[in-house]
Scaffold this motif. Structure first.
Motif, PDB file in Angstrom:
ATOM      1  N   GLY A 151     104.142  86.052 -59.221  1.00  0.00           N
ATOM      2  CA  GLY A 151     104.277  85.259 -60.444  1.00  0.00           C
ATOM      3  C   GLY A 151     105.464  85.679 -61.286  1.00  0.00           C
ATOM      4  O   GLY A 151     106.503  86.077 -60.770  1.00  0.00           O
ATOM      5  N   ASP A 152     105.275  85.594 -62.597  1.00  0.00           N
ATOM      6  CA  ASP A 152     106.382  85.891 -63.514  1.00  0.00           C
ATOM      7  C   ASP A 152     106.158  87.193 -64.282  1.00  0.00           C
ATOM      8  O   ASP A 152     106.732  87.397 -65.351  1.00  0.00           O
ATOM      9  CB  ASP A 152     106.583  84.737 -64.497  1.00  0.00           C
ATOM     10  CG  ASP A 152     105.373  84.509 -65.408  1.00  0.00           C
ATOM     11  OD1 ASP A 152     104.305  85.134 -65.160  1.00  0.00           O
ATOM     12  OD2 ASP A 152     105.488  83.707 -66.358  1.00  0.00           O
ATOM     13  N   HIS A 153     105.334  88.094 -63.742  1.00  0.00           N
ATOM     14  CA  HIS A 153     105.025  89.345 -64.452  1.00  0.00           C
ATOM     15  C   HIS A 153     106.284  90.140 -64.782  1.00  0.00           C
ATOM     16  O   HIS A 153     106.495  90.563 -65.924  1.00  0.00           O
ATOM     17  CB  HIS A 153     104.074  90.208 -63.626  1.00  0.00           C
ATOM     18  CG  HIS A 153     102.766  89.569 -63.311  1.00  0.00           C
ATOM     19  ND1 HIS A 153     101.979  88.977 -64.279  1.00  0.00           N
ATOM     20  CD2 HIS A 153     102.090  89.444 -62.136  1.00  0.00           C
ATOM     21  CE1 HIS A 153     100.875  88.500 -63.718  1.00  0.00           C
ATOM     22  NE2 HIS A 153     100.921  88.777 -62.418  1.00  0.00           N
TER      23      HIS A 153
ATOM     24  N   ALA B 149     109.414  89.090 -64.720  1.00  0.00           N
ATOM     25  CA  ALA B 149     110.359  88.303 -65.521  1.00  0.00           C
ATOM     26  C   ALA B 149     109.988  88.354 -67.001  1.00  0.00           C
ATOM     27  O   ALA B 149     110.860  88.504 -67.871  1.00  0.00           O
ATOM     28  CB  ALA B 149     110.391  86.864 -65.024  1.00  0.00           C
ATOM     29  N   ARG B 150     108.701  88.222 -67.284  1.00  0.00           N
ATOM     30  CA  ARG B 150     108.270  88.260 -68.689  1.00  0.00           C
ATOM     31  C   ARG B 150     108.473  89.639 -69.296  1.00  0.00           C
ATOM     32  O   ARG B 150     108.849  89.776 -70.470  1.00  0.00           O
ATOM     33  CB  ARG B 150     106.811  87.819 -68.809  1.00  0.00           C
ATOM     34  CG  ARG B 150     106.627  86.321 -68.615  1.00  0.00           C
ATOM     35  CD  ARG B 150     105.243  85.828 -68.974  1.00  0.00           C
ATOM     36  NE  ARG B 150     104.227  86.280 -68.028  1.00  0.00           N
ATOM     37  CZ  ARG B 150     103.323  87.211 -68.291  1.00  0.00           C
ATOM     38  NH1 ARG B 150     103.284  87.797 -69.482  1.00  0.00           N
ATOM     39  NH2 ARG B 150     102.423  87.545 -67.382  1.00  0.00           N
TER      40      ARG B 150
ATOM     41  N   GLU C  83     112.149  90.018 -69.974  1.00  0.00           N
ATOM     42  CA  GLU C  83     112.538  89.190 -71.122  1.00  0.00           C
ATOM     43  C   GLU C  83     112.149  89.857 -72.439  1.00  0.00           C
ATOM     44  O   GLU C  83     112.877  89.765 -73.430  1.00  0.00           O
ATOM     45  CB  GLU C  83     111.879  87.815 -71.019  1.00  0.00           C
ATOM     46  CG  GLU C  83     112.315  86.846 -72.099  1.00  0.00           C
ATOM     47  CD  GLU C  83     111.656  85.482 -71.968  1.00  0.00           C
ATOM     48  OE1 GLU C  83     112.117  84.546 -72.652  1.00  0.00           O
ATOM     49  OE2 GLU C  83     110.687  85.353 -71.191  1.00  0.00           O
TER      50      GLU C  83
ATOM     51  N   ALA D  76     116.080  86.652 -63.540  1.00  0.00           N
ATOM     52  CA  ALA D  76     116.644  85.751 -62.530  1.00  0.00           C
ATOM     53  C   ALA D  76     118.155  85.907 -62.440  1.00  0.00           C
ATOM     54  O   ALA D  76     118.731  85.936 -61.343  1.00  0.00           O
ATOM     55  CB  ALA D  76     116.271  84.308 -62.851  1.00  0.00           C
TER      56      ALA D  76
END
Length: 216
Positions: free
Chosen positions: A138-140, A142-143, A146, A153
């Motif tokens: 998932g986006d773990h 990435a978050r 951020e 990315a």
């Protein structure tokens, strides 16, 4: 004058992760710059390391790091999946290592920007604090990135176009780590003096204070 410390760090090392809270406190409280320098774990850096180590080594690390986390009230669980692809029954380390290469190169990129401690402090808990089922899904990541002001990315894309640039950073880190006088992580180096382990941060602070480390 701002004092400077190198921190040689591995994303597979539980003690490296456990060193982060106190390290961040040091940077917050004192006029200090910590240059986190990622290196590959012993499983990759020293081929056959686990086969040569005492069979009790890995079991003790698991037991002790869990105890340290409990004592210091740091959320902790060994990463799922392991950042190193390794059969812990045979101790064979896979030739392909997608997780640790990605993580270490990302931190090397942040190092070039002078923000590797911030990046790693955001990313490492996703692996180690037990809050997510699979840190690589998932986006773990990435978050988390951020939250510290990084675009994961964009970082991945930049690294994929020139991976050798970041491998050179890692190789230089490993060279300096070896020259520091210790082989393990986390190793802090202040004025060419190594301090190995998350349990040596107080000793490191004492040394720096003796050299005039000032509060912020």
């Amino acid at each position: 004058m701002t004092m400077k410390v190198d921190l040689f760090y591995s994303f597979r090392s539980p003690y490296s992760y456990l060193a982060l809270p106190k390290t961040r406190e040091l940077v917050t409280d004192y006029d200090l710059d910590v240059n986190l320098r990622p290196v590959y774990p012993l499983a990759v850096r020293v081929p056959g390391f686990f086969k040569k180590a005492n069979p009790q080594f890995a079991r003790y690390v698991v037991r002790d790091s869990t105890r340290v986390a409990e004592y210091q009230n740091i959320p902790f669980r060994f990463p799922r999946p392991d950042p190193i692809v390794q059969d812990m029954t045979t101790l064979e380390v896979a030739a392909e290592q997608p997780y640790i290469h990605r993580l270490t190169r990302l931190a090397a990129m942040a190092q070039l920007e002078g923000r590797s401690l911030q990046f790693t402090s955001a990313i490492a808990p996703v692996l180690w604090d037990g809050s997510v089922a699979g840190w690589n899904e998932g986006d773990h990541l990435a978050r988390a990135a951020e939250s510290a002001g990084f675009d994961l990315a964009a970082m991945d894309a930049a690294i994929s176009t020139d991976p050798d640039r970041y491998e050179q950073v890692i190789a230089e880190n490993e060279k300096d780590h070896a020259a520091s006088g210790h082989w393990g992580v986390p190793t802090f180096v202040f004025e060419s003096e190594p301090f190995f382990g998350q349990d040596r941060i107080d000793l490191l602070l004492w040394r720096m204070q003796g050299k005039g480390l000032a509060k912020r």
